[in-house]
Motif scaffolding. Structure first.
Motif, PDB file in Angstrom:
ATOM      1  N   LEU A 158       0.836  -1.196   0.000  1.00  0.00           N
ATOM      2  CA  LEU A 158       0.000   0.000   0.000  1.00  0.00           C
ATOM      3  C   LEU A 158       0.875   1.251   0.000  1.00  0.00           C
ATOM      4  CD1 LEU A 158      -2.782  -0.929   2.597  1.00  0.00           C
ATOM      5  CD2 LEU A 158      -2.863  -1.114   0.113  1.00  0.00           C
ATOM      6  N   ASP A 159       0.539   2.182  -0.893  1.00  0.00           N
ATOM      7  CA  ASP A 159       1.229   3.466  -0.933  1.00  0.00           C
ATOM      8  C   ASP A 159       0.639   4.394   0.131  1.00  0.00           C
ATOM      9  OD1 ASP A 159       3.069   2.893  -2.858  1.00  0.00           O
ATOM     10  OD2 ASP A 159       1.795   3.512  -4.532  1.00  0.00           O
ATOM     11  N   PRO A 160       1.266   5.560   0.362  1.00  0.00           N
ATOM     12  CA  PRO A 160       0.757   6.474   1.403  1.00  0.00           C
ATOM     13  C   PRO A 160      -0.692   6.891   1.207  1.00  0.00           C
ATOM     14  CG  PRO A 160       2.969   7.108   0.775  1.00  0.00           C
ATOM     15  CD  PRO A 160       2.560   6.014  -0.168  1.00  0.00           C
ATOM     16  N   ASP A 161      -1.188   6.902  -0.038  1.00  0.00           N
ATOM     17  CA  ASP A 161      -2.585   7.262  -0.280  1.00  0.00           C
ATOM     18  C   ASP A 161      -3.501   6.057  -0.278  1.00  0.00           C
ATOM     19  OD1 ASP A 161      -1.636   6.130  -2.575  1.00  0.00           O
ATOM     20  OD2 ASP A 161      -2.321   7.724  -3.927  1.00  0.00           O
ATOM     21  N   GLY A 162      -2.969   4.882   0.124  1.00  0.00           N
ATOM     22  CA  GLY A 162      -3.790   3.681   0.237  1.00  0.00           C
ATOM     23  C   GLY A 162      -3.974   2.915  -1.047  1.00  0.00           C
ATOM     24  N   LYS A 163      -3.303   3.295  -2.115  1.00  0.00           N
ATOM     25  CA  LYS A 163      -3.452   2.603  -3.393  1.00  0.00           C
ATOM     26  C   LYS A 163      -2.373   1.538  -3.564  1.00  0.00           C
ATOM     27  CE  LYS A 163      -5.764   6.295  -5.956  1.00  0.00           C
ATOM     28  NZ  LYS A 163      -5.745   7.127  -7.181  1.00  0.00           N
ATOM     29  N   VAL A 164      -2.704   0.534  -4.386  1.00  0.00           N
ATOM     30  CA  VAL A 164      -1.769  -0.540  -4.698  1.00  0.00           C
ATOM     31  C   VAL A 164      -1.191  -0.263  -6.082  1.00  0.00           C
ATOM     32  CG1 VAL A 164      -1.458  -3.021  -5.037  1.00  0.00           C
ATOM     33  CG2 VAL A 164      -3.056  -2.187  -3.293  1.00  0.00           C
ATOM     34  N   ARG A 165       0.064   0.144  -6.125  1.00  0.00           N
ATOM     35  CA  ARG A 165       0.750   0.396  -7.384  1.00  0.00           C
ATOM     36  C   ARG A 165       1.934  -0.540  -7.566  1.00  0.00           C
ATOM     37  NH1 ARG A 165      -0.269   5.465  -5.138  1.00  0.00           N
ATOM     38  NH2 ARG A 165      -1.738   6.765  -6.322  1.00  0.00           N
ATOM     39  N   ARG A 166       2.356  -1.171  -6.481  1.00  0.00           N
ATOM     40  CA  ARG A 166       3.502  -2.075  -6.526  1.00  0.00           C
ATOM     41  C   ARG A 166       3.081  -3.467  -6.081  1.00  0.00           C
ATOM     42  NH1 ARG A 166       7.043   0.478  -2.299  1.00  0.00           N
ATOM     43  NH2 ARG A 166       5.056   1.386  -1.624  1.00  0.00           N
ATOM     44  N   GLY A 167       3.845  -4.435  -6.528  1.00  0.00           N
ATOM     45  CA  GLY A 167       3.585  -5.810  -6.121  1.00  0.00           C
ATOM     46  C   GLY A 167       4.872  -6.491  -5.694  1.00  0.00           C
ATOM     47  N   PHE A 168       4.734  -7.548  -4.902  1.00  0.00           N
ATOM     48  CA  PHE A 168       5.900  -8.311  -4.447  1.00  0.00           C
ATOM     49  C   PHE A 168       6.239  -9.402  -5.454  1.00  0.00           C
ATOM     50  CE2 PHE A 168       4.616  -6.838  -0.134  1.00  0.00           C
ATOM     51  CZ  PHE A 168       5.835  -6.313   0.253  1.00  0.00           C
ATOM     52  N   TYR A 225       8.606   8.054  -6.002  1.00  0.00           N
ATOM     53  CA  TYR A 225       8.636   7.717  -4.578  1.00  0.00           C
ATOM     54  C   TYR A 225       9.811   8.396  -3.881  1.00  0.00           C
ATOM     55  CZ  TYR A 225       5.187   4.076  -5.518  1.00  0.00           C
ATOM     56  OH  TYR A 225       4.053   3.406  -5.871  1.00  0.00           O
ATOM     57  N   ILE A 226       9.591   8.735  -2.625  1.00  0.00           N
ATOM     58  CA  ILE A 226      10.627   9.333  -1.800  1.00  0.00           C
ATOM     59  C   ILE A 226      10.690   8.552  -0.486  1.00  0.00           C
ATOM     60  CG2 ILE A 226      11.433  11.401  -0.608  1.00  0.00           C
ATOM     61  CD1 ILE A 226      11.534  11.631  -3.634  1.00  0.00           C
ATOM     62  N   ARG A 227      11.819   7.887  -0.309  1.00  0.00           N
ATOM     63  CA  ARG A 227      12.073   7.129   0.917  1.00  0.00           C
ATOM     64  C   ARG A 227      10.912   6.196   1.285  1.00  0.00           C
ATOM     65  NH1 ARG A 227      13.800  12.208   1.716  1.00  0.00           N
ATOM     66  NH2 ARG A 227      11.914  12.826   2.840  1.00  0.00           N
ATOM     67  N   THR A 228      10.364   5.527   0.268  1.00  0.00           N
ATOM     68  CA  THR A 228       9.281   4.582   0.510  1.00  0.00           C
ATOM     69  C   THR A 228       9.847   3.257   1.023  1.00  0.00           C
ATOM     70  OG1 THR A 228       7.307   3.606  -0.480  1.00  0.00           O
ATOM     71  CG2 THR A 228       9.307   3.580  -1.796  1.00  0.00           C
ATOM     72  N   ASP A 229       8.996   2.441   1.593  1.00  0.00           N
ATOM     73  CA  ASP A 229       9.408   1.129   2.091  1.00  0.00           C
ATOM     74  C   ASP A 229       9.578   0.189   0.902  1.00  0.00           C
ATOM     75  OD1 ASP A 229       9.909  -1.203   3.402  1.00  0.00           O
ATOM     76  OD2 ASP A 229       7.987  -1.298   4.471  1.00  0.00           O
ATOM     77  N   ALA A 230      10.812  -0.139   0.588  1.00  0.00           N
ATOM     78  CA  ALA A 230      11.108  -1.009  -0.552  1.00  0.00           C
ATOM     79  C   ALA A 230      11.547  -2.385  -0.079  1.00  0.00           C
ATOM     80  CB  ALA A 230      12.185  -0.375  -1.441  1.00  0.00           C
ATOM     81  N   GLY A 231      11.046  -2.805   1.079  1.00  0.00           N
ATOM     82  CA  GLY A 231      11.436  -4.110   1.616  1.00  0.00           C
ATOM     83  C   GLY A 231      10.990  -5.247   0.727  1.00  0.00           C
ATOM     84  N   PRO A 274     -18.278  -8.085  -1.818  1.00  0.00           N
ATOM     85  CA  PRO A 274     -17.945  -6.891  -1.023  1.00  0.00           C
ATOM     86  C   PRO A 274     -17.949  -7.140   0.475  1.00  0.00           C
ATOM     87  CG  PRO A 274     -19.477  -6.336  -2.787  1.00  0.00           C
ATOM     88  CD  PRO A 274     -19.379  -7.828  -2.773  1.00  0.00           C
ATOM     89  N   SER A 275     -18.764  -8.091   0.935  1.00  0.00           N
ATOM     90  CA  SER A 275     -18.856  -8.317   2.374  1.00  0.00           C
ATOM     91  C   SER A 275     -17.563  -8.866   2.959  1.00  0.00           C
ATOM     92  CB  SER A 275     -20.004  -9.286   2.673  1.00  0.00           C
ATOM     93  OG  SER A 275     -19.775 -10.555   2.050  1.00  0.00           O
ATOM     94  N   LYS A 276     -16.695  -9.440   2.142  1.00  0.00           N
ATOM     95  CA  LYS A 276     -15.423  -9.989   2.638  1.00  0.00           C
ATOM     96  C   LYS A 276     -14.345  -8.906   2.764  1.00  0.00           C
ATOM     97  CE  LYS A 276     -14.934 -13.602   3.519  1.00  0.00           C
ATOM     98  NZ  LYS A 276     -15.198 -14.294   4.782  1.00  0.00           N
ATOM     99  N   LYS A 277     -14.643  -7.725   2.196  1.00  0.00           N
ATOM    100  CA  LYS A 277     -13.753  -6.548   2.329  1.00  0.00           C
ATOM    101  C   LYS A 277     -12.321  -6.830   1.855  1.00  0.00           C
ATOM    102  CE  LYS A 277     -16.390  -4.599   6.160  1.00  0.00           C
ATOM    103  NZ  LYS A 277     -17.129  -3.704   5.251  1.00  0.00           N
ATOM    104  N   ASP A 278     -12.226  -7.667   0.822  1.00  0.00           N
ATOM    105  CA  ASP A 278     -10.913  -7.917   0.214  1.00  0.00           C
ATOM    106  C   ASP A 278     -10.793  -7.022  -1.023  1.00  0.00           C
ATOM    107  OD1 ASP A 278      -8.429  -9.002  -0.285  1.00  0.00           O
ATOM    108  OD2 ASP A 278      -9.218 -10.753  -1.352  1.00  0.00           O
ATOM    109  N   GLU A 279     -10.832  -5.697  -0.800  1.00  0.00           N
ATOM    110  CA  GLU A 279     -10.825  -4.723  -1.891  1.00  0.00           C
ATOM    111  C   GLU A 279      -9.747  -3.681  -1.636  1.00  0.00           C
ATOM    112  OE1 GLU A 279     -15.099  -3.756  -3.330  1.00  0.00           O
ATOM    113  OE2 GLU A 279     -15.281  -4.191  -1.188  1.00  0.00           O
ATOM    114  N   PHE A 280      -9.208  -3.156  -2.736  1.00  0.00           N
ATOM    115  CA  PHE A 280      -8.106  -2.193  -2.625  1.00  0.00           C
ATOM    116  C   PHE A 280      -8.280  -1.087  -3.663  1.00  0.00           C
ATOM    117  CE2 PHE A 280      -6.564  -6.294  -1.205  1.00  0.00           C
ATOM    118  CZ  PHE A 280      -5.953  -5.990   0.001  1.00  0.00           C
TER     119      PHE A 280
END
Length: 743
Positions: A158-168, A225-231, A274-280
């Protein structure tokens, strides 16, 4: 060569200063992280603007919908239902099955049946949560799949604005657990059938290579990105904007899907309820209008799987970024473009007019920047968009601000030559520079120093300039105070207008009040001159009112704002009749200013050049009303000389001194004037150059001074009173001694 270089640097001085300054400020803001969300928003916009992609038929989603949950009567699949689902899918011989359902405890009946399916399905991957935000969020995979090493991480970034732009690609836990992501695990199972296996990159063995794709780990400051968590081992998600083939759980369990729908494909099983709240939130989740669109977690894993497979086959590029120094240079470039455009056309259309070319070219540059970034993004390059846009606009604004400051400076400089009203009229009025003139009723004030030519001949040029600056500075302040318009400094003379360029009801009154204030200030001016060792000066003022034409004269390349008309000439003539610190006004000014308010000492009849009849002029000593100014009453002590002083004099006509000399004698004397008896009749207002004669030294001239006839003492005009205008210090001292000797 050096001179040309200096000239080049000076011509483009605004660019050399602006570009590094603006770039440095933007890089500092970027380093602070203030631009991160804006650049990520630009990234989202580039994602949304891409043309549609073809659907990836290699991915099939089995979604557990709200209807499926209602049909099953439970929100959690039992082991029996899950075993039946996996068996049905496996019968279609997919290459990989991903179970995006995190569970580590038996559910309902059928545990043995489910374990049997786990043991006989080698292409199945279970999911677990590797990164725990709190102790209660850690969820393990089924133990049997854990033992068979058929598990993958289901975490998202999750990015600082709560969006998913990166993946592992690989996930590292706090306990140093190193696990492939669900997307990478499924992609590897799929590519294994094409003999594509993970390899270390030939250029950097620490980087993963699959087929044609080399996956470079995402760093903390890559892209926007600036000093984001790149773990762990991260990559940017190159989202497809086309849907994946999706079927419901109920359709699969009822065998209501095509027989070969899942053959040789990757099948992902996850909740789409939607009831499982697995949304991003994703880049497609615009929050400008309405509720933001969300994406189910199983679809995000499908995006990552599809991206890895497509990259391995060379079908779609991975998202890459420039190195930081290259990005700095990119921002510097657009800062330079913005500054150059604005500086190059800074005078396009004129200084005081709206300049269209800089705006047009700045807009074109901005469109070009967006176009370049968009085309580069289509090829997989994410290059900065917002910081260079800010640099482009910021540099243009900085140059504009500098030009505005320069315009203020220019306005200040012009205001030293013209009044604020004239400067404002020129800068603000589009027609102010036209050569058309208009009629206006104006009061003209003309002031002049008595005998200044003689003073300037006796003083060095530097002292003359100092004297003039002291005098003109004091007079300018007073004229500005009374809202007069200084049209010109003509040597020691000042030409002032009241009623141009803007008229007021009390123009004539202000002109008279200004003249009185100017004469009152002369004592202060002379005191300052005395302290500097400069001679005393006296000033005469003439004022006239009349209709003139006001505007610009000259050509379209060079103009001068002025007032033209005979009333100006008459004001100059009236001023020429002044004696000492005298203010003379015309009848028109007296009537305009109000005969009750203006204090008059005497009225004279004069016949200026060009007039067929004598005209009256008035000697002003003050003005009442709201101004309430009066000249001090001077009572001169006049001494009757026992020994008359012999003189010679010549008559001054205009600026010329006559050649013929006449004899006379001074028989009365005061500080500012003298009574002269002469053989030649003298008219009032006649200017004289008087020579003091020493009869004991063969009529040798001991000195000279200038004077003007103020009145006749006898009918035949052979005895007159003269007012001293200019006198050398030694002559003044000698005359004073004569007065003291008499006493």
């Amino acid at each position: 060569m050096l001179a040309k270089l200096r000239q080049f640097l000076w011509i483009w001085r605004g660019v050399w200063i602006t570009v590094p300054t603006v770039t440095g400020c933007i890089l500092f803001l970027r380093w602070l992280g203030f631009l991160q969300l804006l650049e990520l928003a630009a990234f989202d916009q580039l994602i949304r603007l891409r043309p549609p992609h073809s659907p990836d038929s290699r991915i099939v989603i089995v979604g557990i919908t709200e209807t499926d949950i209602q049909n099953l009567g439970t929100a959690i699949l039992s082991d029996a239902d899950l075993a039946k689902l996996l068996t049905t899918i496996q019968q279609q011989k997919p290459r990989a099955i991903g179970l995006d359902i995190v569970r580590d405890q038996p559910e309902g009946t059928g545990q043995a049946q489910l374990n049997q399916v786990f043991q006989t399905t080698p292409n199945l991957l279970g999911a677990k949560k590797v990164i725990a935000n709190d102790p209660n969020s850690a969820v393990q995979a089924p133990p049997l799949l854990e033992e068979q090493e058929q598990i993958a991480g289901a975490d998202v970034v999750l990015d600082p604005d709560g969006k998913v732009r990166r993946g592992f690609l690989y996930i590292t836990s706090d306990t140093d657990e190193y696990l492939p992501s669900l997307g990478l695990g499924l992609a590897q199972l799929y590519l294994k059938s094409d003999n594509i296996t993970p390899q270390p990159s030939s250029q950097n063995p620490g980087n993963l290579q699959l087929g044609q794709a080399v996956f470079i780990p995402w760093e903390a400051n890559d892209g926007g990105y600036i000093r984001t968590d790149a773990g762990g081992y991260q990559m940017m998600l190159n989202y497809r904007n086309s849907p994946f083939t999706t079927v419901s759980l109920s359709d699969v369990l009822a065998n209501q899907i095509p027989a070969n729908l899942m053959r040789d494909r990757v099948v992902l099983i996850g909740y789409t309820a939607p009831s499982k709240k697995d949304e991003f939130l994703t880049p497609y989740s615009s929050i400008l209008v309405g509720n933001p669109k969300t994406t189910y977690g199983v679809l995000i894993h499908a995006q990552l799987t599809s991206q890895i497979i497509s990259a391995a086959f060379g079908e779609r590029p991975l998202i890459k970024t420039w190195s930081e120094p290259l990005e700095w240079g990119w921002i510097l470039l657009w800062s330079g473009i913005g500054a150059t455009i604005r500086w190059r056309w800074r005078y396009a259309g004129g200084v005081a007019k709206f300049s269209f070319p800089p705006l047009l070219f700045t807009l074109l540059a901005g469109v070009s920047l967006v176009g370049i970034c968009y085309l580069a993004f289509l090829q997989g390059w994410w290059i900065p968009l917002f910081p260079p846009s800010l640099a482009l606009v910021g540099s243009a604004i900085a140059i504009t601000s500098y030009l505005a400051h320069q315009a203020t400076t220019i306005r200040y400089c012009f205001s030293r030559y013209l009044t604020d009203e004239v400067v404002a009229n020129v800068l603000e009025n589009p027609d102010a520079l036209s050569l058309e003139m208009q009629r206006q009723n104006v009061t003209i004030l003309m002031s002049d120093l008595r005998g200044f030519s003689n003073i300037s001949e006796r003083l060095p040029p530097e002292q003359v300039a100092s004297l003039l600056n002291i005098y003109l500075s004091a007079m300018t302040d007073i004229i500005s105070q009374y809202k007069g318009t200084i049209n010109d400094f003509i040597g020691d003379a000042i030409l002032v207008f009241f009623g141009a360029p803007t008229q007021q009801a009390d123009d004539a009154q202000r002109a008279v009040a200004c003249a009185v204030a100017m004469q009152l200030a002369m004592s202060r001016v002379n005191q300052e001159l005395k302290e500097l060792g400069l001679p005393k000066i006296t000033m005469g003022i003439g004022i006239n009112t009349g209709e003139v034409v006001v505007g610009n004269i000259g050509s379209h390349k060079r103009t001068k704002w002025t007032v033209i008309g005979s009333p100006i000439n008459l004001a100059s003539r009236i001023e020429s009749y002044t004696v000492g610190d005298q203010i003379l006004i015309s009848e028109a000014t007296w009537q305009e200013a109000g005969t009750d308010g203006v204090k008059i000492r005497q009225e004279k009849l004069v016949q200026p050049k060009g007039f067929h009849q004598p005209i009256p002029i008035y000697d002003v000593v003050g003005i009442g009303g709201k101004y309430d100014l009066s000249l001090p009453e001077v009572r001169e002590k006049i001494i009757d000389l026992q020994d008359e002083i012999p003189i010679e004099f010549t008559v001054i006509t205009g600026k010329d001194i006559g050649e013929e000399r006449f004899w006379g004698k001074i028989f009365k004397l005061s500080v500012n004037g003298a009574a002269i008896r002469c053989e030649f009749p003298l008219e009032p207002l006649t200017s004289l150059q008087i020579y003091l004669v020493n009869p004991l030294s063969d009529n040798q001239i001991r000195g000279d001074f200038y004077a003007r006839v103020s009145e006749s003492l006898v009918a035949d005009k052979t005895a007159v009173w003269v007012q001293f205008t200019v006198m050398a210090p030694d002559v003044e001292c000698w005359l004073r001694n004569q007065m003291m000797g008499v006493e």
